[in-house]
Write a protein that holds these residues in place. Sequence first.
Motif, short mmCIF file in Angstrom:
data_model
loop_
_atom_site.label_atom_id
_atom_site.label_comp_id
_atom_site.label_asym_id
_atom_site.label_seq_id
_atom_site.Cartn_x
_atom_site.Cartn_y
_atom_site.Cartn_z
N ARG A 121 0.85 -1.14 -0.07
CA ARG A 121 0.02 0.00 0.05
C ARG A 121 0.65 1.15 -0.08
O ARG A 121 0.66 2.12 -0.77
CB ARG A 121 -0.80 -0.21 1.27
CG ARG A 121 -2.22 -0.84 0.98
CD ARG A 121 -3.10 -0.65 2.15
NE ARG A 121 -2.50 -0.88 3.76
CZ ARG A 121 -2.59 -2.11 4.02
NH1 ARG A 121 -3.19 -3.08 3.46
NH2 ARG A 121 -2.01 -2.16 5.28
N ARG A 122 2.00 1.24 0.66
CA ARG A 122 2.87 2.45 0.90
C ARG A 122 3.47 2.71 -0.46
O ARG A 122 3.56 3.82 -1.00
CB ARG A 122 3.82 2.29 1.97
CG ARG A 122 4.73 3.45 2.02
CD ARG A 122 6.16 2.89 2.89
NE ARG A 122 6.98 2.05 2.17
CZ ARG A 122 7.88 2.34 1.11
NH1 ARG A 122 7.85 3.57 0.52
NH2 ARG A 122 8.32 1.57 0.49
N ARG A 123 3.96 1.66 -1.18
CA ARG A 123 4.58 1.87 -2.41
C ARG A 123 3.39 2.41 -3.55
O ARG A 123 3.66 3.23 -4.32
CB ARG A 123 5.02 0.45 -3.10
CG ARG A 123 6.39 0.17 -2.34
CD ARG A 123 7.12 -1.09 -3.02
NE ARG A 123 7.00 -1.19 -4.53
CZ ARG A 123 5.91 -2.10 -5.14
NH1 ARG A 123 5.34 -2.87 -4.60
NH2 ARG A 123 6.14 -1.94 -6.53
N PHE A 124 2.16 1.93 -3.31
CA PHE A 124 1.10 2.17 -4.33
C PHE A 124 0.59 3.59 -4.21
O PHE A 124 0.32 4.30 -5.14
CB PHE A 124 -0.16 1.44 -3.88
CG PHE A 124 -1.16 1.45 -5.23
CD1 PHE A 124 -1.32 1.10 -6.32
CD2 PHE A 124 -2.21 2.32 -4.60
CE1 PHE A 124 -2.35 1.48 -7.18
CE2 PHE A 124 -3.34 2.59 -5.47
CZ PHE A 124 -3.27 2.04 -6.77
N PHE A 125 0.80 4.02 -3.06
CA PHE A 125 0.20 5.66 -2.53
C PHE A 125 1.51 6.31 -2.79
O PHE A 125 1.22 7.56 -2.77
CB PHE A 125 -0.46 5.60 -1.51
CG PHE A 125 -1.93 4.97 -1.49
CD1 PHE A 125 -2.94 5.46 -2.60
CD2 PHE A 125 -2.26 3.91 -0.84
CE1 PHE A 125 -4.03 5.02 -2.62
CE2 PHE A 125 -3.52 3.33 -0.82
CZ PHE A 125 -4.21 3.88 -1.69
N ARG A 126 2.79 5.81 -3.02
CA ARG A 126 3.92 6.59 -3.02
C ARG A 126 4.36 7.28 -1.79
O ARG A 126 4.59 8.39 -2.00
CB ARG A 126 3.97 7.51 -4.33
CG ARG A 126 4.01 6.63 -5.44
CD ARG A 126 4.08 7.51 -6.76
NE ARG A 126 3.81 6.71 -8.07
CZ ARG A 126 4.03 7.10 -9.12
NH1 ARG A 126 3.87 8.43 -9.49
NH2 ARG A 126 3.91 6.40 -10.11
#
Length: 103
Positions: free
Chosen positions: A77-82
């Motif tokens: 999720r952290r990577r997806f939402f940058r």
Amino acid sequence: MLHATSRTARIAGVAALAGLMMTVAILSALHQPEAAPPTSVAGPGDAHLDRLARELDRCATLIMPDSGCEAAWAENRRRFFRQPAPAADGDRGSTGPAENTAP
């Protein structure tokens, strides 16, 4: 007589347009697109992304809660939402309220 000529011209125009459309359709069906060279979207952290992908695949088959899976989904999720990476454990103590150091 003029009416017959315009009708014939319309039929010829429609036939020519249909023939052109058939030609384009046949040529596009016969055309083999060139394969694009494989590109890698990931950068230097490929090993980390591979581990994350394997962990997410493993978690997709589980039916019980797992702390490793929760961490993997949070990272995904952290990577997806940058979003920026969370602070290290040692840094968390310094973000709390200031301690009174006076004697």
